[in-house]
Motif scaffolding. Structure first.
Motif, PDB file in Angstrom:
ATOM      1  N   UNK A   1       0.838  -1.206   0.000  1.00 46.06           N
ATOM      2  CA  UNK A   1       0.000   0.000   0.000  1.00 46.06           C
ATOM      3  C   UNK A   1       0.867   1.247   0.000  1.00 46.06           C
ATOM      4  N   UNK A   2       1.965   1.228   0.761  1.00 47.99           N
ATOM      5  CA  UNK A   2       2.877   2.371   0.820  1.00 47.99           C
ATOM      6  C   UNK A   2       3.483   2.634  -0.564  1.00 47.99           C
ATOM      7  N   UNK A   3       3.934   1.578  -1.243  1.00 46.02           N
ATOM      8  CA  UNK A   3       4.516   1.766  -2.576  1.00 46.02           C
ATOM      9  C   UNK A   3       3.472   2.258  -3.579  1.00 46.02           C
TER      10      UNK A   3
ATOM     11  N   UNK B   1      10.263  -0.752  -9.179  1.00 46.04           N
ATOM     12  CA  UNK B   1       9.375   0.414  -9.163  1.00 46.04           C
ATOM     13  C   UNK B   1      10.129   1.659  -8.701  1.00 46.04           C
ATOM     14  N   UNK B   2      11.028   1.497  -7.751  1.00 47.84           N
ATOM     15  CA  UNK B   2      11.841   2.629  -7.300  1.00 47.84           C
ATOM     16  C   UNK B   2      12.711   3.135  -8.452  1.00 47.84           C
ATOM     17  N   UNK B   3      13.263   2.228  -9.248  1.00 48.98           N
ATOM     18  CA  UNK B   3      14.049   2.655 -10.417  1.00 48.98           C
ATOM     19  C   UNK B   3      13.174   3.435 -11.399  1.00 48.98           C
ATOM     20  N   UNK B   4      11.934   3.003 -11.577  1.00 52.17           N
ATOM     21  CA  UNK B   4      11.012   3.745 -12.449  1.00 52.17           C
ATOM     22  C   UNK B   4      10.754   5.139 -11.900  1.00 52.17           C
ATOM     23  N   UNK B   5      10.577   5.223 -10.591  1.00 46.61           N
ATOM     24  CA  UNK B   5      10.350   6.522  -9.946  1.00 46.61           C
ATOM     25  C   UNK B   5      11.562   7.426 -10.150  1.00 46.61           C
ATOM     26  N   UNK B   6      12.752   6.870  -9.990  1.00 47.62           N
ATOM     27  CA  UNK B   6      13.969   7.657 -10.207  1.00 47.62           C
ATOM     28  C   UNK B   6      14.069   8.147 -11.647  1.00 47.62           C
ATOM     29  N   UNK B   7      13.673   7.304 -12.597  1.00 45.95           N
ATOM     30  CA  UNK B   7      13.686   7.710 -14.008  1.00 45.95           C
ATOM     31  C   UNK B   7      12.688   8.831 -14.255  1.00 45.95           C
ATOM     32  N   UNK B   8      11.504   8.711 -13.676  1.00 45.33           N
ATOM     33  CA  UNK B   8      10.492   9.772 -13.814  1.00 45.33           C
ATOM     34  C   UNK B   8      11.012  11.064 -13.199  1.00 45.33           C
TER      35      UNK B   8
ATOM     36  N   UNK C   1       3.136   5.935  -2.927  1.00 41.73           N
ATOM     37  CA  UNK C   1       4.310   6.633  -3.458  1.00 41.73           C
ATOM     38  C   UNK C   1       4.207   6.731  -4.979  1.00 41.73           C
ATOM     39  N   UNK C   2       3.781   5.645  -5.620  1.00 45.75           N
ATOM     40  CA  UNK C   2       3.641   5.636  -7.079  1.00 45.75           C
ATOM     41  C   UNK C   2       2.592   6.664  -7.532  1.00 45.75           C
ATOM     42  N   UNK C   3       1.460   6.696  -6.842  1.00 42.76           N
ATOM     43  CA  UNK C   3       0.406   7.658  -7.193  1.00 42.76           C
ATOM     44  C   UNK C   3       0.886   9.096  -7.015  1.00 42.76           C
ATOM     45  N   UNK C   4       1.638   9.339  -5.948  1.00 37.71           N
ATOM     46  CA  UNK C   4       2.194  10.678  -5.746  1.00 37.71           C
ATOM     47  C   UNK C   4       3.184  11.025  -6.861  1.00 37.71           C
TER      48      UNK C   4
ATOM     49  N   UNK D   1      16.362  -3.114   2.387  1.00 42.57           N
ATOM     50  CA  UNK D   1      16.048  -4.439   1.860  1.00 42.57           C
ATOM     51  C   UNK D   1      14.624  -4.449   1.328  1.00 42.57           C
ATOM     52  N   UNK D   2      14.510  -4.485   0.013  1.00 44.50           N
ATOM     53  CA  UNK D   2      13.204  -4.480  -0.644  1.00 44.50           C
ATOM     54  C   UNK D   2      13.157  -5.623  -1.641  1.00 44.50           C
ATOM     55  N   UNK D   3      11.957  -6.153  -1.871  1.00 40.78           N
ATOM     56  CA  UNK D   3      11.825  -7.196  -2.888  1.00 40.78           C
ATOM     57  C   UNK D   3      12.152  -6.631  -4.278  1.00 40.78           C
ATOM     58  N   UNK D   4      12.528  -7.495  -5.206  1.00 41.56           N
ATOM     59  CA  UNK D   4      12.894  -7.040  -6.553  1.00 41.56           C
ATOM     60  C   UNK D   4      11.816  -6.187  -7.233  1.00 41.56           C
TER      61      UNK D   4
END
Length: 99
Positions: A5-7, A54-61, A10-13, A46-49
Motif C-alpha cells: 500500500x505504501x509503494x 518500481x523505485x528505479x522507475x520513480x527515479x527515471x520519472x 508513493x507511485x500515485x504521488x 532491503x526491498x523485494x525485486x
C-alpha cells in the motif's frame, strides 16, 4: 500501512508530480514531492525485486521531471530578459518622446 500500500501511494504521488510538471504547475509538483519524500526515505534498504524495479522507475520519472524543470527555468529566464529589455525600451521611448 503495509509495504504494498505504501509503494502504491508513493507511485500515485509520483504520477501526480509528473502530471503537475507536465502542465507547468511547479508549485503543486513541489508540494506533492514534499509529501512523497518522507515516504520514500522511510523505505528500508532491503526491498523485494518488484519494489526495487518500481523505485528505479520513480527515479527515471524524477530525472525526466528535473530535465523538464530545467528547460522551463531556462525558458522563463529568456522570457524575463526579453520583458526587461522591452520595459527598458519603453522607458527610453517615453523619455525621448517627452522632449
Amino acid at each position: 500501512m503495509n509495504a504494498s500500500t505504501r509503494m502504491e501511494h508513493i507511485w500515485q504521488l509520483t504520477k501526480a508530480i509528473e502530471q503537475a510538471a507536465a502542465v507547468g504547475e511547479w508549485e503543486r509538483a513541489a508540494q506533492i514531492a514534499d509529501e512523497r519524500s518522507p515516504l520514500l526515505m522511510a523505505l528500508g534498504a532491503q526491498q523485494p525485486p518488484a519494489v526495487l524495479a518500481q523505485i528505479r522507475e520513480i527515479l527515471a520519472i524524477d530525472a525526466h521531471i528535473a530535465k523538464v524543470a530545467q528547460n522551463a527555468q531556462t525558458t522563463l529566464g529568456v522570457e524575463y530578459e526579453a520583458s526587461m529589455r522591452a520595459t527598458r525600451n519603453v522607458s527610453q521611448y517615453q523619455r525621448i518622446a517627452q522632449f
